[in-house]
Design an enzyme around this catalytic site. Structure first.
Site, mmCIF file in Angstrom:
data_model
loop_
_atom_site.group_PDB
_atom_site.id
_atom_site.type_symbol
_atom_site.label_atom_id
_atom_site.label_comp_id
_atom_site.label_asym_id
_atom_site.label_seq_id
_atom_site.Cartn_x
_atom_site.Cartn_y
_atom_site.Cartn_z
ATOM 1 N N CYS A 2 0.832 -1.211 0.000
ATOM 2 C CA CYS A 2 0.000 0.000 0.000
ATOM 3 C C CYS A 2 0.869 1.265 0.000
ATOM 4 O O CYS A 2 1.590 1.498 -0.956
ATOM 5 C CB CYS A 2 -0.995 -0.032 1.165
ATOM 6 S SG CYS A 2 -2.342 1.140 0.957
ATOM 7 N N HIS A 8 -3.771 -5.032 -0.125
ATOM 8 C CA HIS A 8 -3.371 -5.551 1.180
ATOM 9 C C HIS A 8 -3.452 -7.078 1.190
ATOM 10 O O HIS A 8 -4.525 -7.620 1.448
ATOM 11 C CB HIS A 8 -4.291 -4.990 2.269
ATOM 12 C CG HIS A 8 -4.097 -3.530 2.511
ATOM 13 N ND1 HIS A 8 -3.182 -3.051 3.425
ATOM 14 C CD2 HIS A 8 -4.670 -2.447 1.954
ATOM 15 C CE1 HIS A 8 -3.209 -1.726 3.418
ATOM 16 N NE2 HIS A 8 -4.106 -1.335 2.536
ATOM 17 N N GLU A 20 -2.509 -8.990 3.417
ATOM 18 C CA GLU A 20 -2.848 -9.415 4.782
ATOM 19 C C GLU A 20 -4.344 -9.322 5.054
ATOM 20 O O GLU A 20 -4.818 -9.812 6.077
ATOM 21 C CB GLU A 20 -2.052 -8.588 5.797
ATOM 22 C CG GLU A 20 -2.532 -7.157 6.037
ATOM 23 C CD GLU A 20 -2.078 -6.148 4.981
ATOM 24 O OE1 GLU A 20 -1.574 -6.563 3.918
ATOM 25 O OE2 GLU A 20 -2.254 -4.932 5.214
#
Lengths: 252, 197
Positions: free
Chosen positions: B77, B178, B180
């Site tokens: 990001c 992202h 994650e």
């Protein structure tokens, strides 16, 4: 192309998931962490955990629950309920929440929205609005879990928080919530037209067609529901395949 | 395996730590140059604003440390944007690892909201970072600025305009999305990063 989002909402009371009809008569629906993981596996795009008792009992949101959810879940989730000040936001983001939703506290003190967005960015700040429509007053915002009417009209308040930097609006129609006859699509479409931020539809999901309608007629960016998912009335994979067959871009 | 996350003034890295823990890795969260240099993998995640984060990196001399890393590095990001040459966000000179610009999304119609927030697809995948990931997979994005298509692009996404959603040059990798927060697809991408030769 950006997908329309399906968001199961888990209302939390004393560490358990519950769902009320028109904000009363709560029924229990399972362990919040297990339920969240299960939704994630089924294809939910995000989750919302709302501490429904917090706003009127003044309790803090369950930080430990947030920590457990964050450890287990690999999709974004929002936490709301009982967020009154910046330190609440800091605590919940630190515990691993991706976004926070503020409701009553923002209506009491609108500067809270500016404070959250300037400290943590617009993307973490969801403003939840509970509103009720009546013939004489139009759409009015409510606080304290739908118990107390305010002077704010829905559209004025939505514009106000948008200008203050809110990242998303989560609009629950109190007229539609728990009734299962569809979302408040006229009001949702108007919100989408006047705002430059995403709008999440909430309140009224009963059938798969209701989701299609809120994405098309209601121009919603995301749709939130609780009981239809908790009690297995609609399965998320079925819903997403249905929406795709109706020409709506969803994540499969 | 020693995995480090760069510690600086960018928000909310808890989810990156959690995602690595789910893969059995207990990452270091550090701004210590020796610790970063001696790690097998370095992650450079971030939410935040380019100007203040870049100023912090310079003040703490992390800019030179990151540029000089030799092991696989993954920017995420704002981390990816800071690895580029320059960002339109507060006219910020960045690390210059990737010789590209970072631009602000310019909506063409009202429905195109900024930031882009939600799930979008990655296409034209071409990197070991995307081993076992199909073109058209959905990943999670939250951003207002983007990197235009360029020669170091290893993934493309379409929002307002087709743009570069992942980068690779030498030992440096970066994703605008992202991983994650991108469910099983994101988990596989992080796993791939840990397994890159």
């Amino acid at each position: 192309m950006l997908a329309k989002r399906i968001i199961p909402c888990l209302d939390i009371k004393n560490g358990e998931t519950v769902k009320g009809t028109n904000f009363v008569n709560l029924r229990s629906a399972g362990d919040p962490v297990e339920l969240g993981k299960s939704y994630s596996d089924q294809g939910a795009d995000e989750l919302v955990y709302l501490d429904i008792t917090a706003s009127y009992e003044g309790r803090k949101t369950f930080t430990d629950l947030v920590r457990r959810v964050a450890a287990e879940l690999s999709i974004p989730f929002t936490v709301g309920g009982g967020i009154n000040e910046l330190s609440d936001v800091d605590r919940l983001l630190n515990a691993g929440a991706d976004k926070v939703s503020v409701n009553s506290a923002a209506l009491r003190r609108p500067e809270l929205v500016n404070e959250i967005t300037s400290h943590f960015g617009s993307q973490v700040c969801v403003v939840a609005i509970d509103a009720k429509y009546t013939e004489e007053k139009g759409w009015k915002c409510y606080v304290k879990g739908g118990r107390e009417e305010t002077d704010w009209g829905l559209f004025d308040w939505a514009r106000e928080v948008c200008e203050r930097g809110a990242g998303e609006i989560l609009f629950t129609s109190m007229n539609h919530d728990g009734v299962k006859e569809g979302f408040a699509n006229d009001a949702l479409a108007r919100l989408s037209d006047i705002l430059s931020i995403p709008v999440i539809a909430s309140g009224g999901a009963g059938k798969m067609e209701h989701f299609r309608d809120t994405f098309i007629q209601g121009k919603s960016d995301a749709a939130l529901a609780a009981s239809v998912f908790h009690f297995g009335e609609i399965s998320i994979p079925d819903l997403k395949h249905y929406l795709k067959s109706e020409g709506i871009n969803v994540r499969l | 395996m020693k995995v480090a996350i760069v510690k600086y003034n960018a928000g909310n890295i808890r989810s990156v730590i959690n995602a690595l823990k789910r893969l059995g890795i207990d990452p270091l969260f550090t701004d210590d140059a020796d610790e970063l240099r001696s790690s097998d993998r370095v992650l450079f995640p971030g939410q935040g604003e380019a100007g203040t984060t870049m100023a912090y990196l310079k003040t703490h001399e992390l800019d030179n440390v990151i540029r000089s890393l030799r092991q696989p590095v993954l920017g995420i990001c704002v981390g990816m944007q800071l690895m580029c040459r320059h960002s339109e966000e507060n006219d910020t000179d960045c690390l210059g690892i990737f010789p590209t610009e970072v631009k602000r999304f310019q909506p063409l119609v009202h429905e195109q909201k900024v930031p882009q927030m939600g799930w979008n697809t990655i296409e034209r995948l071409q990197s070991p970072l995307f081993r076992n990931i199909n073109d058209g997979s959905f990943v999670y994005f939250v951003h207002s600025f983007y990197v235009p298509d360029n020669e170091f692009s290893i993934a493309t996404t379409d929002y307002i305009t087709p743009y570069c959603s992942a980068l690779h040059k030498d030992n440096f990798y970066a994703t605008q999305f992202h991983p994650e927060k991108s469910g099983k697809i994101g988990e596989q991408i992080l796993k791939n990063f840990l397994e890159i030769e």
